[in-house]
Design a protein around this motif. Structure first.
Motif, PDB file in Angstrom:
ATOM      1  N   ALA A   1      75.289  -9.547  37.237  1.00  0.00           N
ATOM      2  CA  ALA A   1      76.462  -8.804  37.721  1.00  0.00           C
ATOM      3  C   ALA A   1      76.117  -7.337  37.955  1.00  0.00           C
ATOM      4  O   ALA A   1      76.507  -6.753  38.972  1.00  0.00           O
ATOM      5  N   LEU A   2      75.382  -6.738  37.024  1.00  0.00           N
ATOM      6  CA  LEU A   2      75.002  -5.333  37.177  1.00  0.00           C
ATOM      7  C   LEU A   2      74.075  -5.151  38.375  1.00  0.00           C
ATOM      8  O   LEU A   2      74.259  -4.228  39.182  1.00  0.00           O
ATOM      9  N   LEU A   3      73.102  -6.029  38.523  1.00  0.00           N
ATOM     10  CA  LEU A   3      72.166  -5.922  39.650  1.00  0.00           C
ATOM     11  C   LEU A   3      72.878  -6.112  40.989  1.00  0.00           C
ATOM     12  O   LEU A   3      72.580  -5.411  41.956  1.00  0.00           O
ATOM     13  N   ARG A   4      73.811  -7.023  41.033  1.00  0.00           N
ATOM     14  CA  ARG A   4      74.553  -7.242  42.276  1.00  0.00           C
ATOM     15  C   ARG A   4      75.452  -6.054  42.603  1.00  0.00           C
ATOM     16  O   ARG A   4      75.623  -5.703  43.772  1.00  0.00           O
ATOM     17  N   GLU A   5      75.991  -5.416  41.570  1.00  0.00           N
ATOM     18  CA  GLU A   5      76.779  -4.203  41.810  1.00  0.00           C
ATOM     19  C   GLU A   5      75.889  -3.094  42.361  1.00  0.00           C
ATOM     20  O   GLU A   5      76.256  -2.399  43.323  1.00  0.00           O
ATOM     21  N   VAL A   6      74.717  -2.911  41.759  1.00  0.00           N
ATOM     22  CA  VAL A   6      73.777  -1.897  42.245  1.00  0.00           C
ATOM     23  C   VAL A   6      73.388  -2.212  43.692  1.00  0.00           C
ATOM     24  O   VAL A   6      73.410  -1.324  44.553  1.00  0.00           O
ATOM     25  N   ALA A   7      73.054  -3.474  43.963  1.00  0.00           N
ATOM     26  CA  ALA A   7      72.655  -3.872  45.319  1.00  0.00           C
ATOM     27  C   ALA A   7      73.779  -3.579  46.311  1.00  0.00           C
ATOM     28  O   ALA A   7      73.534  -3.033  47.395  1.00  0.00           O
ATOM     29  N   GLN A   8      75.000  -3.904  45.943  1.00  0.00           N
ATOM     30  CA  GLN A   8      76.133  -3.671  46.828  1.00  0.00           C
ATOM     31  C   GLN A   8      76.301  -2.178  47.098  1.00  0.00           C
ATOM     32  O   GLN A   8      76.485  -1.761  48.237  1.00  0.00           O
ATOM     33  N   ARG A   9      76.178  -1.359  46.075  1.00  0.00           N
ATOM     34  CA  ARG A   9      76.322   0.090  46.230  1.00  0.00           C
ATOM     35  C   ARG A   9      75.158   0.679  47.032  1.00  0.00           C
ATOM     36  O   ARG A   9      75.312   1.705  47.682  1.00  0.00           O
ATOM     37  N   PHE A  10      74.000   0.016  46.988  1.00  0.00           N
ATOM     38  CA  PHE A  10      72.839   0.438  47.775  1.00  0.00           C
ATOM     39  C   PHE A  10      72.908  -0.060  49.218  1.00  0.00           C
ATOM     40  O   PHE A  10      72.055   0.275  50.032  1.00  0.00           O
ATOM     41  N   GLY A  11      73.878  -0.899  49.524  1.00  0.00           N
ATOM     42  CA  GLY A  11      73.975  -1.456  50.869  1.00  0.00           C
ATOM     43  C   GLY A  11      72.995  -2.587  51.123  1.00  0.00           C
ATOM     44  O   GLY A  11      72.653  -2.871  52.275  1.00  0.00           O
ATOM     45  N   VAL A  12      72.545  -3.249  50.062  1.00  0.00           N
ATOM     46  CA  VAL A  12      71.613  -4.374  50.171  1.00  0.00           C
ATOM     47  C   VAL A  12      72.436  -5.653  50.256  1.00  0.00           C
ATOM     48  O   VAL A  12      73.192  -5.966  49.337  1.00  0.00           O
ATOM     49  N   ASP A  13      72.282  -6.380  51.352  1.00  0.00           N
ATOM     50  CA  ASP A  13      73.047  -7.614  51.525  1.00  0.00           C
ATOM     51  C   ASP A  13      72.389  -8.765  50.752  1.00  0.00           C
ATOM     52  O   ASP A  13      71.289  -8.629  50.204  1.00  0.00           O
ATOM     53  N   GLU A  14      73.070  -9.907  50.721  1.00  0.00           N
ATOM     54  CA  GLU A  14      72.605 -11.049  49.934  1.00  0.00           C
ATOM     55  C   GLU A  14      71.231 -11.566  50.367  1.00  0.00           C
ATOM     56  O   GLU A  14      70.381 -11.816  49.505  1.00  0.00           O
ATOM     57  N   PRO A  15      70.953 -11.720  51.673  1.00  0.00           N
ATOM     58  CA  PRO A  15      69.608 -12.188  52.045  1.00  0.00           C
ATOM     59  C   PRO A  15      68.493 -11.240  51.584  1.00  0.00           C
ATOM     60  O   PRO A  15      67.452 -11.688  51.101  1.00  0.00           O
ATOM     61  N   GLU A  16      68.714  -9.932  51.712  1.00  0.00           N
ATOM     62  CA  GLU A  16      67.688  -8.986  51.255  1.00  0.00           C
ATOM     63  C   GLU A  16      67.570  -9.017  49.735  1.00  0.00           C
ATOM     64  O   GLU A  16      66.464  -8.961  49.190  1.00  0.00           O
ATOM     65  N   PHE A  17      68.697  -9.135  49.025  1.00  0.00           N
ATOM     66  CA  PHE A  17      68.669  -9.233  47.560  1.00  0.00           C
ATOM     67  C   PHE A  17      67.839 -10.440  47.145  1.00  0.00           C
ATOM     68  O   PHE A  17      66.983 -10.335  46.266  1.00  0.00           O
ATOM     69  N   LYS A  18      68.076 -11.583  47.773  1.00  0.00           N
ATOM     70  CA  LYS A  18      67.330 -12.802  47.433  1.00  0.00           C
ATOM     71  C   LYS A  18      65.844 -12.642  47.742  1.00  0.00           C
ATOM     72  O   LYS A  18      65.004 -13.130  46.983  1.00  0.00           O
ATOM     73  N   LEU A  19      65.506 -11.962  48.820  1.00  0.00           N
ATOM     74  CA  LEU A  19      64.109 -11.704  49.161  1.00  0.00           C
ATOM     75  C   LEU A  19      63.443 -10.838  48.086  1.00  0.00           C
ATOM     76  O   LEU A  19      62.334 -11.136  47.626  1.00  0.00           O
ATOM     77  N   LEU A  20      64.108  -9.770  47.672  1.00  0.00           N
ATOM     78  CA  LEU A  20      63.571  -8.893  46.628  1.00  0.00           C
ATOM     79  C   LEU A  20      63.435  -9.636  45.306  1.00  0.00           C
ATOM     80  O   LEU A  20      62.429  -9.497  44.600  1.00  0.00           O
ATOM     81  N   GLU A  21      64.430 -10.454  44.982  1.00  0.00           N
ATOM     82  CA  GLU A  21      64.375 -11.215  43.734  1.00  0.00           C
ATOM     83  C   GLU A  21      63.258 -12.252  43.774  1.00  0.00           C
ATOM     84  O   GLU A  21      62.529 -12.427  42.789  1.00  0.00           O
ATOM     85  N   SER A  22      63.085 -12.916  44.898  1.00  0.00           N
ATOM     86  CA  SER A  22      62.024 -13.906  45.045  1.00  0.00           C
ATOM     87  C   SER A  22      60.647 -13.259  44.866  1.00  0.00           C
ATOM     88  O   SER A  22      59.775 -13.796  44.168  1.00  0.00           O
ATOM     89  N   TRP A  23      60.439 -12.114  45.490  1.00  0.00           N
ATOM     90  CA  TRP A  23      59.172 -11.409  45.342  1.00  0.00           C
ATOM     91  C   TRP A  23      58.944 -11.047  43.878  1.00  0.00           C
ATOM     92  O   TRP A  23      57.840 -11.216  43.341  1.00  0.00           O
ATOM     93  N   THR A  24      59.991 -10.564  43.223  1.00  0.00           N
ATOM     94  CA  THR A  24      59.880 -10.163  41.819  1.00  0.00           C
ATOM     95  C   THR A  24      59.475 -11.345  40.948  1.00  0.00           C
ATOM     96  O   THR A  24      58.594 -11.216  40.086  1.00  0.00           O
ATOM     97  N   LEU A  25      60.092 -12.491  41.151  1.00  0.00           N
ATOM     98  CA  LEU A  25      59.763 -13.672  40.349  1.00  0.00           C
ATOM     99  C   LEU A  25      58.325 -14.126  40.588  1.00  0.00           C
ATOM    100  O   LEU A  25      57.624 -14.514  39.639  1.00  0.00           O
ATOM    101  N   ARG A  26      57.870 -14.067  41.834  1.00  0.00           N
ATOM    102  CA  ARG A  26      56.475 -14.423  42.122  1.00  0.00           C
ATOM    103  C   ARG A  26      55.518 -13.445  41.449  1.00  0.00           C
ATOM    104  O   ARG A  26      54.494 -13.842  40.893  1.00  0.00           O
TER     105      ARG A  26
END
Length: 133
Positions: A92-117
């Protein structure tokens, strides 16, 4: 990894958000503590806990560019996933930060995927260094 490229103001704001993130699930895992220490060293900040009295919206405005926002979000994702137990409060906190940064869901998922790898590769490298143990 990229935190040294943030401005002094962005580093302090990142530190406050990161502190809030690691405490959002009510526990500070050893992996999270180690990562926060490494991030402090990378940013040249003291180990003292930041003041986290400001709301997230007041902290996110300190990031001046889309690049610095992506840097912060990548690093925050790494902290949240470091202990292998990604809590709903962290999400929830990360999604709030992403929303305030103007990061949409596809970009958020891309960043999260890279992080997990990246975290998976670090774990694998640690096993190799330790001799496959």
């Amino acid at each position: 990894m990229f935190l040294s490229q943030l401005t002094a103001e962005e580093k302090l704001a990142f530190d406050a958000i990161a502190h809030r993130l690691v405490m959002s699930d009510g526990t500070l895992a050893e992996q999270e503590r180690a990562i926060v220490s490494q991030l402090h060293a990378e940013m040249g900040l003291a180990e003292s806990p930041p003041s986290d009295g400001l709301p997230v919206e007041a902290l996110t405005v300190h990031f001046a560019s889309p690049r610095s926002r992506r840097i912060a979000l990548l690093e925050l994702l790494g902290i949240a996933h470091a202990d292998g137990d990604f809590h709903s409060e962290e999400s929830a906190l990360l999604r709030e930060v992403a929303q305030r940064f103007g990061v949409d869901e596809p970009e958020f998922k891309l960043l999260e995927s890279w992080t997990l790898r990246m975290l998976s590769m670090v774990t694998e490298a640690q096993r190799l260094v330790d001799g496959g143990e």
